[in-house]
Scaffold this active site. Structure first.
Site: not given
Lengths: 445, 445
Positions: B142, B144, B149, B158, B216, B248, B255, B268, B374
């Protein structure tokens, strides 16, 4: 006494001897009390790979043994499973079948067996064999079960917070790459990729400069659980077929740049190497010990706790790493030991890994591989990676003939060995996993 | 004009009509210019699954079509591959074979085809079909790739550093779980696991409270590369068989507690759902657009750059998410759209993902699945997850009849649809992927 316990007692009797003489020699990895499974053929031949059992310096070819009429008393499904070219079908049959097969092998291979004449023709010398993966690995998961490794690596990556707050609660794991796992003897090119040199903003592209090994135990799953149905801690070891040795090669400089926020990727998936022999949990039963960590620091959540952890949750398996450089190979210097550690020092046990992995409903399948994570012990000399042994490349370790290492160089062969010992019992071994670093492919930058 | 270009022009002729009448209706996902592949059987039957091609409201059964004498002019290897029960063999044949098969299908299904009489008996109504995974998925990775996103999620996890320094350089990816991927219609239990409530030190065990979807694109690999041999950016799209839709599913609270330092794991791997139809890159060729990001921010490293990126690196694919609660289903209220975004806004392209994945030598195999990550667009309404749409559960979104959501509730069905449009061309669609949340298994804590 339960039938399982009866079988255990019989197959582990320290007085048992095999009619294969080398199985009775002190120091062999493969006495008749071991009986690990692998998939092999005669080296250099175009034969089909087939399932074998290591015994002394020989391999019993289970396909040929079956054709010779051994195992006639076993159920057809077991005889079919051992006639294949991977262990997956046998793994799927479950604990009772594995145990029945082990008993049949023990009886067939011991001194005085009526099968000796039948089976002599089904032996192949191990030195004449080549191997392939013992099972088709559907999914590969790597854990992080050594608190000593996690703390040492954490210090290098995050000096302010070496051990993250979740470590003592969650068996940390992540998914790895199944396609690039190969059997002992794997040779692979030094990976190339992006790294960011210290003090710079932009990354550079080129060969990895901090190539490392990781000393791990591989855990081969046996029976599957259905998607959505967790495996409770009391049943989780019954789902495990056996253990092997695993070298999870790692590109530390790629890893440092890529791993945030989703974890290691290209730093790990270029190659992983496992030993050809899978030692069953039944073979390891006499070499168990209680869970070694402090149970109260913290008390594990109930789904991860069981009385068995305290009695026999851990495995007493010595784990050794050796390095042989190209120069050493050329002048006949044997591989030099660089560390020795023990799987019993793992913070999380095999049963906890299986249960944690499935607690959300995730399905494990026969032949899936779980890695234990790097097995470093409490002492600095027990570190299972160069990253730890050299404090992130700040120190060197010595090989032979004046050669030193911070990280692996082209031509280096890394060898890992494992064995279990207990008072009054023969030593049983895992054999070895070895792999060699080839130079990187030329790149244009 | 190259043979490939000739075939493209012929199979994409907007004037082409099929003798299957529903394929000519405005708004169908499956006009004759699409011809996606899937694996199906009659619902509720015990038939073997077999390969089919969607055409209007019908499926052409390729096994039956072959037996009826269609494709007689195609090479034997293609006829053998389409007679199977998964797409892996076809995927392994490569681009020239895929293109030849597409041409044969286009000619057989168009108005005036001499094959019409032969093929009528090989049609199955889509409404009577059930599906399985189109391919055996060896490894699942997967990525990113949406910077929108990554930034939005980064703000929640964060706040001090939403977009990490590597994001604009490295196509961030991680390995996922292949065994728990299922086809549209998947129903799965809400996962249970460890979470740490805000402001506490110790985790608690129980059902996920922040269950989410992720919108996705799934990328099915075709031809393999050998371990150790990277795929250069100029060749990487030729190795891709086609695209599908991928949900997903994500447990955000699991998480947040588990993901440091090795990435998402149990959050996941309890379920991922894909659409039954795989739309080939050749079908998508007219719906390509240039790479949409600023090429100078930063200039990609050479191994990730090519002129093709700027001309046609991206895909114009609209992506829609809809939710239908149990109450809506019960009273006949259709699923409600909650977002609409476009795959063209991806920061990294499909060709870059393949090249990056293999640059270290990692081998991809036919049937391997890559997730795009995503797909959120630049506007807030284009967010591909509830985490983003509700700002981490701080806001609610409205469904129908006064129902609102922060995260998914038991009984919710999430539906994703995708389609490509271009001026003067018929729309081609991906169909849909849907999945439903069942209540968690009871736990004892």
């Amino acid at each position: 006494m339960s039938p399982v316990q009866q079988r255990l007692n019989e197959t582990h009797d320290a007085a048992l001897r095999s009619w294969v003489p080398s199985a009775n020699q002190a120091g062999t990895d493969f006495p008749i009390q071991n009986l690990p499974f692998g998939v092999f053929r005669r080296a250099g031949s175009a034969e089909q790979f087939r399932i074998g059992v290591a015994i002394g310096d020989q391999i019993l070819d289970l396909g040929a043994a079956g054709e010779a009429g051994a195992f006639a008393a076993l159920p057809q499904e077991i005889r079919d499973a051992v006639a294949g070219s991977s262990l997956n079908a046998l793994m799927a049959l479950g604990e009772a079948s594995w145990s029945a097969l082990r008993m049949a092998l023990s009886r067939a291979l011991r001194e005085g067996s009526a099968d000796e004449a039948k089976l002599k023709g089904a032996l192949v010398e191990r030195s004449h064999a080549e191997y392939t993966l013992p099972a088709r690995i559907g999914d590969y998961t790597d854990f992080y079960t050594s608190i000593h490794h996690a703390t040492a690596v954490g210090k290098l990556f995050r000096p302010d917070e070496p051990l993250l707050p979740n470590y003592k609660w969650v068996p940390i794991g992540y998914h790895g790459r199944a396609s690039s796992i190969a059997v002992s003897g794997q040779q692979f090119r030094r990976p190339v990729g992006q790294t960011r040199p210290p003090g710079t903003d932009a990354p550079v592209f080129g060969p990895c400069k901090r190539l490392d090994y990781e000393l791990e135990i591989g855990i081969f799953m046996g029976t599957a659980n259905t998607l959505g149905e967790p495996v409770a801690i009391g049943q989780s070891e019954q789902a495990v077929f056996g253990l092997c040795l695993l070298n999870d090669w790692s590109a530390r400089d790629l890893q440092a740049w890529e791993y945030q926020p989703l974890g290691p990727f290209l730093a790990k998936n270029f190659a992983s190497t496992i030993s050809p022999w899978v030692v069953t949990l039944e073979a390891l039963a006499p070499y168990r010990t209680g869970w070694t960590r402090d149970f109260a620091d913290p008390q594990p959540l109930p789904y991860l706790d069981s009385p068995q952890l305290r009695e026999s949750g851990a495995f007493e398996v010595q784990l050794e790493v050796l390095i042989q450089s190209a120069a050493m190979r050329n002048n006949g210097t044997p591989p030099k030991r660089v560390s020795l550690s023990n799987f019993r020092d793992s913070y999380w046990t095999v049963s906890q890994l299986v249960t944690h992995h499935t607690v959300n409903g995730c399905n494990l399948q026969p032949g899936d591989l779980l890695g234990s994570g790097t097995q470093s012990g409490p002492d600095a000399a027990e570190a299972g990676s160069l990253l730890e042994l050299t404090a992130g490349g700040k120190q060197t370790i010595e090989l032979a003939d004046g050669e030193t290492r911070k990280f692996l160089e082209d031509g280096d062969t890394v060898v890992m060995r494992g064995w279990a010992e207990a008072a009054g019992r023969p030593r049983i071994g895992f054999g070895e996993v070895s792999g060699t670093v080839l130079p990187a492919r030329p790149t244009e930058g």
